[in-house]
Design a protein around this motif. Structure first.
Motif, PDB file in Angstrom:
ATOM      1  N   GLU A  15       0.833  -1.210   0.000  1.00 54.22           N
ATOM      2  CA  GLU A  15       0.000   0.000   0.000  1.00 54.22           C
ATOM      3  C   GLU A  15       0.868   1.260   0.000  1.00 54.22           C
ATOM      4  O   GLU A  15       0.582   2.217  -0.724  1.00 54.22           O
ATOM      5  CB  GLU A  15      -0.954   0.014   1.198  1.00 54.22           C
ATOM      6  CG  GLU A  15      -2.088  -0.976   1.106  1.00 54.22           C
ATOM      7  CD  GLU A  15      -3.177  -0.599   0.112  1.00 54.22           C
ATOM      8  OE1 GLU A  15      -3.092   0.443  -0.575  1.00 54.22           O
ATOM      9  OE2 GLU A  15      -4.154  -1.364   0.019  1.00 54.22           O
ATOM     10  N   LEU A  16       1.931   1.260   0.798  1.00 55.62           N
ATOM     11  CA  LEU A  16       2.830   2.419   0.811  1.00 55.62           C
ATOM     12  C   LEU A  16       3.538   2.590  -0.531  1.00 55.62           C
ATOM     13  O   LEU A  16       3.665   3.712  -1.038  1.00 55.62           O
ATOM     14  CB  LEU A  16       3.852   2.311   1.941  1.00 55.62           C
ATOM     15  CG  LEU A  16       3.344   2.661   3.329  1.00 55.62           C
ATOM     16  CD1 LEU A  16       4.409   2.387   4.377  1.00 55.62           C
ATOM     17  CD2 LEU A  16       2.884   4.121   3.405  1.00 55.62           C
ATOM     18  N   GLU A  17       3.986   1.484  -1.097  1.00 54.05           N
ATOM     19  CA  GLU A  17       4.612   1.553  -2.424  1.00 54.05           C
ATOM     20  C   GLU A  17       3.633   2.122  -3.444  1.00 54.05           C
ATOM     21  O   GLU A  17       4.008   2.948  -4.282  1.00 54.05           O
ATOM     22  CB  GLU A  17       5.073   0.166  -2.877  1.00 54.05           C
ATOM     23  CG  GLU A  17       6.324  -0.335  -2.202  1.00 54.05           C
ATOM     24  CD  GLU A  17       6.694  -1.753  -2.648  1.00 54.05           C
ATOM     25  OE1 GLU A  17       6.170  -2.230  -3.675  1.00 54.05           O
ATOM     26  OE2 GLU A  17       7.502  -2.373  -1.943  1.00 54.05           O
ATOM     27  N   TYR A  20       3.286   5.945  -3.058  1.00 56.32           N
ATOM     28  CA  TYR A  20       4.397   6.695  -3.650  1.00 56.32           C
ATOM     29  C   TYR A  20       4.423   6.574  -5.176  1.00 56.32           C
ATOM     30  O   TYR A  20       4.710   7.542  -5.880  1.00 56.32           O
ATOM     31  CB  TYR A  20       5.732   6.262  -3.051  1.00 56.32           C
ATOM     32  CG  TYR A  20       5.973   6.843  -1.685  1.00 56.32           C
ATOM     33  CD1 TYR A  20       6.244   8.195  -1.514  1.00 56.32           C
ATOM     34  CD2 TYR A  20       5.929   6.035  -0.548  1.00 56.32           C
ATOM     35  CE1 TYR A  20       6.470   8.732  -0.253  1.00 56.32           C
ATOM     36  CE2 TYR A  20       6.149   6.564   0.715  1.00 56.32           C
ATOM     37  CZ  TYR A  20       6.420   7.913   0.861  1.00 56.32           C
ATOM     38  OH  TYR A  20       6.637   8.448   2.113  1.00 56.32           O
ATOM     39  N   LYS A  21       4.107   5.400  -5.683  1.00 61.38           N
ATOM     40  CA  LYS A  21       4.084   5.214  -7.139  1.00 61.38           C
ATOM     41  C   LYS A  21       2.984   6.073  -7.771  1.00 61.38           C
ATOM     42  O   LYS A  21       3.203   6.720  -8.801  1.00 61.38           O
ATOM     43  CB  LYS A  21       3.859   3.734  -7.471  1.00 61.38           C
ATOM     44  CG  LYS A  21       3.873   3.444  -8.962  1.00 61.38           C
ATOM     45  CD  LYS A  21       3.716   1.952  -9.220  1.00 61.38           C
ATOM     46  CE  LYS A  21       3.750   1.667 -10.711  1.00 61.38           C
ATOM     47  NZ  LYS A  21       3.614   0.238 -10.993  1.00 61.38           N
ATOM     48  N   THR A  22       1.833   6.082  -7.158  1.00 61.45           N
ATOM     49  CA  THR A  22       0.724   6.885  -7.651  1.00 61.45           C
ATOM     50  C   THR A  22       1.078   8.375  -7.582  1.00 61.45           C
ATOM     51  O   THR A  22       0.825   9.132  -8.521  1.00 61.45           O
ATOM     52  CB  THR A  22      -0.559   6.584  -6.860  1.00 61.45           C
ATOM     53  OG1 THR A  22      -0.841   5.184  -6.971  1.00 61.45           O
ATOM     54  CG2 THR A  22      -1.742   7.375  -7.376  1.00 61.45           C
ATOM     55  N   PHE A  23       1.694   8.774  -6.482  1.00 59.10           N
ATOM     56  CA  PHE A  23       2.141  10.164  -6.351  1.00 59.10           C
ATOM     57  C   PHE A  23       3.158  10.505  -7.443  1.00 59.10           C
ATOM     58  O   PHE A  23       3.146  11.613  -7.988  1.00 59.10           O
ATOM     59  CB  PHE A  23       2.751  10.417  -4.969  1.00 59.10           C
ATOM     60  CG  PHE A  23       3.239  11.822  -4.806  1.00 59.10           C
ATOM     61  CD1 PHE A  23       2.359  12.841  -4.476  1.00 59.10           C
ATOM     62  CD2 PHE A  23       4.576  12.140  -5.011  1.00 59.10           C
ATOM     63  CE1 PHE A  23       2.805  14.157  -4.352  1.00 59.10           C
ATOM     64  CE2 PHE A  23       5.029  13.436  -4.889  1.00 59.10           C
ATOM     65  CZ  PHE A  23       4.141  14.452  -4.562  1.00 59.10           C
ATOM     66  N   ALA A  45      -3.205   8.478  -4.069  1.00 59.82           N
ATOM     67  CA  ALA A  45      -1.970   8.349  -3.299  1.00 59.82           C
ATOM     68  C   ALA A  45      -2.295   8.450  -1.807  1.00 59.82           C
ATOM     69  O   ALA A  45      -1.793   7.658  -0.991  1.00 59.82           O
ATOM     70  CB  ALA A  45      -0.969   9.419  -3.713  1.00 59.82           C
ATOM     71  N   LEU A  46      -3.148   9.394  -1.452  1.00 53.25           N
ATOM     72  CA  LEU A  46      -3.574   9.538  -0.060  1.00 53.25           C
ATOM     73  C   LEU A  46      -4.363   8.323   0.410  1.00 53.25           C
ATOM     74  O   LEU A  46      -4.161   7.822   1.524  1.00 53.25           O
ATOM     75  CB  LEU A  46      -4.433  10.797   0.107  1.00 53.25           C
ATOM     76  CG  LEU A  46      -3.738  12.135  -0.097  1.00 53.25           C
ATOM     77  CD1 LEU A  46      -4.761  13.261  -0.138  1.00 53.25           C
ATOM     78  CD2 LEU A  46      -2.699  12.375   0.980  1.00 53.25           C
ATOM     79  N   PHE A  47      -5.268   7.847  -0.427  1.00 49.17           N
ATOM     80  CA  PHE A  47      -6.087   6.690  -0.063  1.00 49.17           C
ATOM     81  C   PHE A  47      -5.216   5.462   0.216  1.00 49.17           C
ATOM     82  O   PHE A  47      -5.448   4.745   1.202  1.00 49.17           O
ATOM     83  CB  PHE A  47      -7.109   6.387  -1.164  1.00 49.17           C
ATOM     84  CG  PHE A  47      -7.898   5.139  -0.906  1.00 49.17           C
ATOM     85  CD1 PHE A  47      -8.885   5.111   0.061  1.00 49.17           C
ATOM     86  CD2 PHE A  47      -7.645   3.977  -1.618  1.00 49.17           C
ATOM     87  CE1 PHE A  47      -9.617   3.954   0.323  1.00 49.17           C
ATOM     88  CE2 PHE A  47      -8.365   2.819  -1.380  1.00 49.17           C
ATOM     89  CZ  PHE A  47      -9.359   2.803  -0.403  1.00 49.17           C
ATOM     90  N   HIS A  48      -4.213   5.233  -0.612  1.00 47.97           N
ATOM     91  CA  HIS A  48      -3.336   4.082  -0.369  1.00 47.97           C
ATOM     92  C   HIS A  48      -2.524   4.266   0.914  1.00 47.97           C
ATOM     93  O   HIS A  48      -2.295   3.297   1.643  1.00 47.97           O
ATOM     94  CB  HIS A  48      -2.430   3.827  -1.573  1.00 47.97           C
ATOM     95  CG  HIS A  48      -3.167   3.230  -2.732  1.00 47.97           C
ATOM     96  ND1 HIS A  48      -3.693   1.956  -2.702  1.00 47.97           N
ATOM     97  CD2 HIS A  48      -3.491   3.738  -3.941  1.00 47.97           C
ATOM     98  CE1 HIS A  48      -4.304   1.704  -3.843  1.00 47.97           C
ATOM     99  NE2 HIS A  48      -4.201   2.775  -4.610  1.00 47.97           N
ATOM    100  N   ALA A  49      -2.119   5.480   1.201  1.00 49.92           N
ATOM    101  CA  ALA A  49      -1.401   5.747   2.451  1.00 49.92           C
ATOM    102  C   ALA A  49      -2.313   5.499   3.652  1.00 49.92           C
ATOM    103  O   ALA A  49      -1.914   4.845   4.627  1.00 49.92           O
ATOM    104  CB  ALA A  49      -0.865   7.178   2.462  1.00 49.92           C
ATOM    105  N   VAL A  50      -3.540   5.983   3.590  1.00 51.98           N
ATOM    106  CA  VAL A  50      -4.497   5.768   4.683  1.00 51.98           C
ATOM    107  C   VAL A  50      -4.810   4.282   4.814  1.00 51.98           C
ATOM    108  O   VAL A  50      -4.934   3.762   5.933  1.00 51.98           O
ATOM    109  CB  VAL A  50      -5.767   6.622   4.482  1.00 51.98           C
ATOM    110  CG1 VAL A  50      -6.893   6.174   5.418  1.00 51.98           C
ATOM    111  CG2 VAL A  50      -5.445   8.094   4.692  1.00 51.98           C
ATOM    112  N   ALA A  67     -12.955   4.293   4.825  1.00 48.69           N
ATOM    113  CA  ALA A  67     -11.564   4.621   5.163  1.00 48.69           C
ATOM    114  C   ALA A  67     -11.477   6.042   5.707  1.00 48.69           C
ATOM    115  O   ALA A  67     -10.772   6.306   6.684  1.00 48.69           O
ATOM    116  CB  ALA A  67     -10.660   4.445   3.946  1.00 48.69           C
ATOM    117  N   ALA A  68     -12.211   6.956   5.089  1.00 47.22           N
ATOM    118  CA  ALA A  68     -12.203   8.350   5.546  1.00 47.22           C
ATOM    119  C   ALA A  68     -12.784   8.465   6.957  1.00 47.22           C
ATOM    120  O   ALA A  68     -12.220   9.155   7.815  1.00 47.22           O
ATOM    121  CB  ALA A  68     -12.982   9.235   4.574  1.00 47.22           C
TER     122      ALA A  68
END
Length: 134
Positions: A15-17, A20-23, A45-50, A67-68
């Motif tokens: 998810e973190l990868e 960053y990839k999406t960003f 990118a935010l959604f994957h980080a969350v 998630a929100a």
């Protein structure tokens, strides 16, 4: 969430990868002036980080709205993330929805370029939190 610990760690990393990839796609989109798509990529990118954050703390990710809600409940209301960061996440979700689904709405350069740096800071903060709480 009933994942084995090793699987949970792998999922958090993925998810973190993905965050960053999406960003990373934003630079190309900005150069080409694809503002609507840029809003989409910044939000995702935010959604994957969350998602990584929630998985790290063994909380359900669920839908985008779920998630929100969980992010605000467990991280903003408790002071781990600021009210401003919570508002930013919500604003980006709304901007993405409007740009993706409303044919009368177009994201402008002014709307989106100022969101790039806060998005990266948000993802970095999630990564730091996970590093400290795993």
């Amino acid at each position: 969430m009933s994942l084995k610990e090793e699987d949970r760690r792998i999922l958090i990393e993925l998810e973190l990868e993905k965050a960053y990839k999406t960003f990373g796609q934003v630079e190309v989109l900005q150069r080409e002036q694809y503002w609507d798509t840029m809003a989409n990529r910044l939000y995702y990118a935010l959604f994957h980080a969350v998602s990584a954050l929630l998985i790290n703390d063994q909380r359900e990710v669920g839908s985008h709205k779920g998630a929100a809600i969980r992010f605000h409940q467990y991280y903003v209301k408790t002071g781990i993330f600021t009210d401003e960061e919570g508002s930013f996440y919500s604003q980006m979700e709304t901007l993405r929805e409007k740009s993706d689904y409303n044919c009368f709405f177009n994201v402008t350069e002014t709307d989106i370029v100022s969101k790039v740096s806060p998005t990266l800071s948000f993802i970095d903060k999630v990564k730091q939190y996970i590093a400290e709480h795993n």
